[in-house]
Design a protein around this motif. Sequence first.
Motif, PDB file in Angstrom:
ATOM      1  N   THR A 117       0.836  -1.204   0.000  1.00 22.50           N
ATOM      2  CA  THR A 117       0.000   0.000   0.000  1.00 22.50           C
ATOM      3  C   THR A 117       0.871   1.254   0.000  1.00 22.50           C
ATOM      4  OG1 THR A 117      -1.761  -1.177   1.153  1.00 22.50           O
ATOM      5  CG2 THR A 117      -1.812   1.226   1.253  1.00 22.50           C
ATOM      6  N   ASP A 130       0.852   3.952  -2.967  1.00 21.64           N
ATOM      7  CA  ASP A 130       0.482   5.337  -2.662  1.00 21.64           C
ATOM      8  C   ASP A 130       1.569   6.299  -3.131  1.00 21.64           C
ATOM      9  OD1 ASP A 130      -1.913   4.505  -1.573  1.00 21.64           O
ATOM     10  OD2 ASP A 130      -1.247   4.705   0.515  1.00 21.64           O
ATOM     11  N   ASN A 138      -4.129  10.089 -11.952  1.00 20.31           N
ATOM     12  CA  ASN A 138      -5.023   9.248 -12.731  1.00 20.31           C
ATOM     13  C   ASN A 138      -4.355   8.521 -13.883  1.00 20.31           C
ATOM     14  OD1 ASN A 138      -7.226   9.780 -11.121  1.00 20.31           O
ATOM     15  ND2 ASN A 138      -7.843  11.558 -12.326  1.00 20.31           N
ATOM     16  N   ARG A 186      -6.012  -2.647  -2.298  1.00 16.06           N
ATOM     17  CA  ARG A 186      -5.694  -1.220  -2.394  1.00 16.06           C
ATOM     18  C   ARG A 186      -6.457  -0.602  -3.569  1.00 16.06           C
ATOM     19  NH1 ARG A 186      -4.043   3.039  -5.460  1.00 16.06           N
ATOM     20  NH2 ARG A 186      -2.881   4.559  -4.286  1.00 16.06           N
ATOM     21  N   CYS A 187      -6.497  -1.306  -4.696  1.00 10.89           N
ATOM     22  CA  CYS A 187      -7.219  -0.805  -5.871  1.00 10.89           C
ATOM     23  C   CYS A 187      -8.719  -0.712  -5.608  1.00 10.89           C
ATOM     24  CB  CYS A 187      -6.963  -1.711  -7.068  1.00 10.89           C
ATOM     25  SG  CYS A 187      -5.268  -1.647  -7.680  1.00 10.89           S
ATOM     26  N   ASN A 191     -10.198  -0.449  -2.636  1.00 10.68           N
ATOM     27  CA  ASN A 191     -10.443   0.593  -1.631  1.00 10.68           C
ATOM     28  C   ASN A 191     -10.345   2.004  -2.202  1.00 10.68           C
ATOM     29  OD1 ASN A 191     -10.889  -1.294   0.360  1.00 10.68           O
ATOM     30  ND2 ASN A 191      -8.787  -1.275   1.088  1.00 10.68           N
ATOM     31  N   HIS A 192      -9.604   2.161  -3.310  1.00 11.44           N
ATOM     32  CA  HIS A 192      -9.491   3.469  -3.952  1.00 11.44           C
ATOM     33  C   HIS A 192     -10.453   3.605  -5.133  1.00 11.44           C
ATOM     34  CE1 HIS A 192      -5.875   3.763  -1.494  1.00 11.44           C
ATOM     35  NE2 HIS A 192      -5.913   5.063  -1.741  1.00 11.44           N
ATOM     36  N   ASP A 193     -11.352   2.645  -5.293  1.00 12.54           N
ATOM     37  CA  ASP A 193     -12.367   2.672  -6.361  1.00 12.54           C
ATOM     38  C   ASP A 193     -11.766   2.936  -7.736  1.00 12.54           C
ATOM     39  OD1 ASP A 193     -14.546   2.183  -4.635  1.00 12.54           O
ATOM     40  OD2 ASP A 193     -14.606   4.317  -4.088  1.00 12.54           O
ATOM     41  N   LEU A 194     -10.668   2.268  -8.044  1.00 11.68           N
ATOM     42  CA  LEU A 194     -10.049   2.469  -9.353  1.00 11.68           C
ATOM     43  C   LEU A 194     -10.922   1.844 -10.438  1.00 11.68           C
ATOM     44  CD1 LEU A 194      -6.248   1.799  -8.730  1.00 11.68           C
ATOM     45  CD2 LEU A 194      -7.498   3.957  -8.681  1.00 11.68           C
ATOM     46  N   HIS A 241      -7.166  -0.451 -12.950  1.00  7.58           N
ATOM     47  CA  HIS A 241      -6.927  -1.635 -12.122  1.00  7.58           C
ATOM     48  C   HIS A 241      -7.069  -2.852 -13.022  1.00  7.58           C
ATOM     49  CE1 HIS A 241      -8.454  -4.524  -8.776  1.00  7.58           C
ATOM     50  NE2 HIS A 241      -7.196  -4.763  -9.101  1.00  7.58           N
TER      51      HIS A 241
END
Length: 186
Positions: free
Chosen positions: A23, A27, A35, A54-55, A57-60, A65
């Motif tokens: 993570t 980050d 982006n 991680r992807c 949780n970050h709504d990629l 992703h």
Amino acid sequence: MTESASRVLICGSRRWPWPDTITTLLDRAAAPHGNDLVIIEGAGTGAASAAHHRCINHDLPAWRHRCHPLTLTPGRRTRTRCWSEAERNQRILHDEGPRLVIAFHENFHPHHTGSTTDMCRRALAHQVPVWLVPTADPDKGLWLNPSHYTTQHPGHGSPHQDRPDPQADTDTPPQTPAASTAEAPA
């Protein structure tokens, strides 16, 4: 998907005990690329799972992703699974075009069989730089190179005897997943 997108592939140990290390590095990579950062991973356990979460949780979005879960070919026996992983590794490298591979493995050895070793070897053959992180410290690691795979090794000594000592060969960790050579950034 843009041509200028920075593409980083995450691979590693199925038993990777430090998901926060992954993570942290992702980050850091996202900060300068925003982006344009594309994260590629295999949706497995351990290191891949940490990258996957991680992807999520970050709504990629799907284009940022790139998830490649292992799907066994029907009729294959479990013992031939490594062929399926090798095929997947080759497909990911060919189809996704990562600019950097970050491998997380606490007991990496270039002459052992396994998906992480295979992915790193294939990436180097495609001239994609590979940063190996062997500990919980995201700043400790080393750049792999093809000579790690070609060095001759007598006997069955320590699994770490043929690779560079991470403390001695530690270089600057990757600051950008857009690196285009296997040399450490200046």
